[in-house]
Design an enzyme around this catalytic site. Structure first.
Site, mmCIF file in Angstrom:
data_model
loop_
_atom_site.group_PDB
_atom_site.id
_atom_site.type_symbol
_atom_site.label_atom_id
_atom_site.label_comp_id
_atom_site.label_asym_id
_atom_site.label_seq_id
_atom_site.Cartn_x
_atom_site.Cartn_y
_atom_site.Cartn_z
ATOM 1 N N CYS A 131 0.781 -1.114 -0.010
ATOM 2 C CA CYS A 131 0.239 0.169 -0.120
ATOM 3 C C CYS A 131 0.520 1.579 0.298
ATOM 4 O O CYS A 131 1.713 1.605 0.474
ATOM 5 C CB CYS A 131 -1.011 -0.171 1.220
ATOM 6 S SG CYS A 131 -2.003 1.057 1.310
ATOM 7 N N CYS A 154 0.482 3.917 2.918
ATOM 8 C CA CYS A 154 0.754 2.588 4.535
ATOM 9 C C CYS A 154 2.361 3.576 5.510
ATOM 10 O O CYS A 154 3.045 3.641 4.611
ATOM 11 C CB CYS A 154 1.380 1.403 4.840
ATOM 12 S SG CYS A 154 -0.461 0.335 5.242
ATOM 13 N N HIS A 189 -4.753 0.656 7.534
ATOM 14 C CA HIS A 189 -5.011 0.282 6.849
ATOM 15 C C HIS A 189 -5.619 -0.478 6.287
ATOM 16 O O HIS A 189 -6.854 0.067 5.845
ATOM 17 C CB HIS A 189 -3.820 -0.621 5.608
ATOM 18 C CG HIS A 189 -4.611 -1.215 4.352
ATOM 19 N ND1 HIS A 189 -3.853 -0.319 3.476
ATOM 20 C CD2 HIS A 189 -4.776 -2.153 4.340
ATOM 21 C CE1 HIS A 189 -4.138 -0.759 2.587
ATOM 22 N NE2 HIS A 189 -5.152 -1.883 2.887
ATOM 23 N N ASN A 207 -13.253 10.412 -1.107
ATOM 24 C CA ASN A 207 -14.366 9.753 -2.498
ATOM 25 C C ASN A 207 -13.717 8.078 -0.991
ATOM 26 O O ASN A 207 -12.583 7.409 -0.969
ATOM 27 C CB ASN A 207 -13.870 9.234 -3.338
ATOM 28 C CG ASN A 207 -13.967 10.584 -3.972
ATOM 29 O OD1 ASN A 207 -14.567 10.743 -3.968
ATOM 30 N ND2 ASN A 207 -12.542 10.741 -4.851
ATOM 31 N N SER A 211 -9.445 4.532 -5.568
ATOM 32 C CA SER A 211 -7.891 3.562 -5.668
ATOM 33 C C SER A 211 -7.182 2.601 -4.895
ATOM 34 O O SER A 211 -6.698 1.691 -4.586
ATOM 35 C CB SER A 211 -6.858 3.817 -7.239
ATOM 36 O OG SER A 211 -6.458 5.094 -6.098
ATOM 37 N N HIS A 246 -6.901 2.290 1.898
ATOM 38 C CA HIS A 246 -6.392 3.376 3.141
ATOM 39 C C HIS A 246 -7.205 3.946 2.787
ATOM 40 O O HIS A 246 -6.732 5.026 2.436
ATOM 41 C CB HIS A 246 -4.951 3.407 2.760
ATOM 42 C CG HIS A 246 -4.006 3.749 3.713
ATOM 43 N ND1 HIS A 246 -3.208 2.989 5.036
ATOM 44 C CD2 HIS A 246 -4.365 4.802 5.397
ATOM 45 C CE1 HIS A 246 -2.589 2.964 5.992
ATOM 46 N NE2 HIS A 246 -3.205 4.804 6.190
ATOM 47 N N HIS A 298 -8.433 7.664 3.381
ATOM 48 C CA HIS A 298 -7.774 9.392 3.392
ATOM 49 C C HIS A 298 -8.470 9.959 2.077
ATOM 50 O O HIS A 298 -9.338 9.450 1.771
ATOM 51 C CB HIS A 298 -5.856 9.005 1.987
ATOM 52 C CG HIS A 298 -6.541 8.507 0.802
ATOM 53 N ND1 HIS A 298 -7.452 7.257 0.886
ATOM 54 C CD2 HIS A 298 -6.826 8.656 0.029
ATOM 55 C CE1 HIS A 298 -7.424 6.636 -0.600
ATOM 56 N NE2 HIS A 298 -7.750 8.535 -1.587
ATOM 57 N N GLN A 355 -8.509 13.345 0.189
ATOM 58 C CA GLN A 355 -7.466 14.589 -0.186
ATOM 59 C C GLN A 355 -8.049 16.683 0.020
ATOM 60 O O GLN A 355 -9.218 16.654 0.490
ATOM 61 C CB GLN A 355 -8.055 14.592 -2.249
ATOM 62 C CG GLN A 355 -7.381 13.231 -2.514
ATOM 63 C CD GLN A 355 -7.529 13.007 -4.475
ATOM 64 O OE1 GLN A 355 -7.089 13.405 -4.902
ATOM 65 N NE2 GLN A 355 -8.758 12.098 -4.126
ATOM 66 N N GLN A 414 -33.103 12.138 -10.674
ATOM 67 C CA GLN A 414 -34.597 11.000 -9.828
ATOM 68 C C GLN A 414 -33.993 10.576 -8.727
ATOM 69 O O GLN A 414 -33.176 9.904 -8.979
ATOM 70 C CB GLN A 414 -35.160 10.938 -11.668
ATOM 71 C CG GLN A 414 -36.579 10.297 -11.386
ATOM 72 C CD GLN A 414 -35.890 8.109 -10.830
ATOM 73 O OE1 GLN A 414 -35.359 8.029 -10.663
ATOM 74 N NE2 GLN A 414 -36.927 8.285 -9.670
#
Length: 350
Positions: free
Chosen positions: A49, A52, A115, A153, A161, A164, A166, A168, A323
């Site tokens: 990762c 990490c 993680h 996200n 993607s 872990h 996180h 932004q 909708q």
């Protein structure tokens, strides 16, 4: 049963956009695509990762052995600080081909060294550390950029993607489309009605209670009247706070509590790691008057009926207007009734 269980449209006063509400459609048979559940047995540390502690990222930079939050410049940022000079293109005055320079900064914020711990699985103190990190980065970036977006996200279905935990931060001087819409509509509301749009809205929703998911001294979590996503929520400050950097210690702690409750209830709706995109909207830092603004965050989760069935924003939603099948009032009731004890700790919603 809510009084709104009939087909109708609702207007989002923050953006001016409309949403079509069709509650009768929620029981229709589902033969479409299903999503995979997020794995629930992730390790606390994963050697491959890039987020990490102690691991190498794509540019061969080594992460420090951090034990709280960790912030770094995005190795693949959508914005860069260096401006180019494509003068031949930028000087084009044809109104059909408008273009402008875009520069800025993109950072990644790791919420925890672990993680396998998403926000609802962190303690209030650990989430408070995330809030403090958001605040610190907001203050730093808003001193240079007018528009600072703090967002997360969560889950592969939302394009994340890396599992872990996180988020932004993107910062730039142009006003993004959503910020511009909210700015215009909040300012117009103040001019026409004399009050603060979200301040007035908080008072109405808190008094009514039907769409309230959680409330404490400084924060209100609601399924907004105009929600487009099935379990969309609005997290709004009850105080006259316009930018993230203005939060006091008490407001930061109660925010951590609100995030803990909301994200835990999300996970408990379908006993899964509930995916979403969330982000904070602050008043742009270059305004001489931002009195019509109120700090708030949007949570947009895609799940509709189960951990594997999501709402697809396609067809009519893309070509006409949003909708939804589940009424906001029903969604609020489901979230309000979800347990505050995370399902991984032995709670199971029936």
């Amino acid at each position: 049963m809510s009084q709104f269980e009939f087909t109708h449209r609702r207007k989002n006063p923050l953006t001016g956009k409309w949403v079509l509400v069709s509650p009768h459609r929620n029981n229709r048979p589902w033969l479409g695509a299903t999503e995979q559940n997020a794995p629930s047995n992730l390790p606390e540390y994963k050697s491959t990762c890039p987020l990490c502690p102690g691991n190498h990222r794509a540019n061969d930079t080594c992460n420090p052995a951090y034990d709280n939050t960790f912030v770094f410049t995005n190795d693949f940022g959508a914005l860069t600080t260096q401006a180019t000079d494509p003068s031949a293109v930028l000087n084009n005055d044809n109104p059909l081909f408008e273009i402008e320079q875009a520069t800025g900064e993109c950072r990644v914020i790791c919420f925890s060294p672990k993680h396998n711990k998403t926000l609802p699985e962190l303690s209030v103190a650990e989430i408070r550390a995330v809030v403090d990190t958001w605040k610190q980065n907001y203050i730093e970036l808003s001193a240079q950029y007018a528009c600072v977006h703090i967002f997360e996200n969560k889950g592969e279905v939302m394009g994340c993607s890396q599992p872990h935990p996180h988020g932004q931060v993107w910062a730039h001087n142009h006003l993004s489309t959503e910020i511009q819409l909210e700015q215009d509509n909040q300012r117009t509301y103040q001019q026409n009605h004399g009050g603060n749009l979200l301040g007035d809205y908080v008072k109405h929703e808190s008094a009514d209670g039907e769409r309230v998911v959680y409330e404490n001294e400084h924060w209100l979590v609601i399924v907004p009247f105009w929600a487009a996503w099935p379990f969309e929520t609005l997290l709004v400050c009850k105080d006259d706070i316009r930018q993230f950097g203005q939060l006091t210690d008490t407001q930061s702690t109660t925010l951590a509590e609100a995030i803990k409750v909301l994200t835990t209830r999300y996970d408990n709706v379908f006993n899964c790691s509930f995916p979403y995109s969330m982000g904070w909207h602050s008043a742009p830092s270059n305004l001489t008057d931002n009195s019509y603004w109120r700090l708030h965050a949007h949570f947009y989760p895609p799940l509709l009926r189960s951990a594997t069935v999501k709402k697809h924003m396609v067809g009519y939603e893309m070509l006409a207007e949003s909708q939804r099948d589940l009424s906001p009032e029903t969604a609020a009731k489901i979230l309000k009734n979800a347990s505050d004890i995370h399902y991984s700790q032995g709670n199971h919603n029936e």
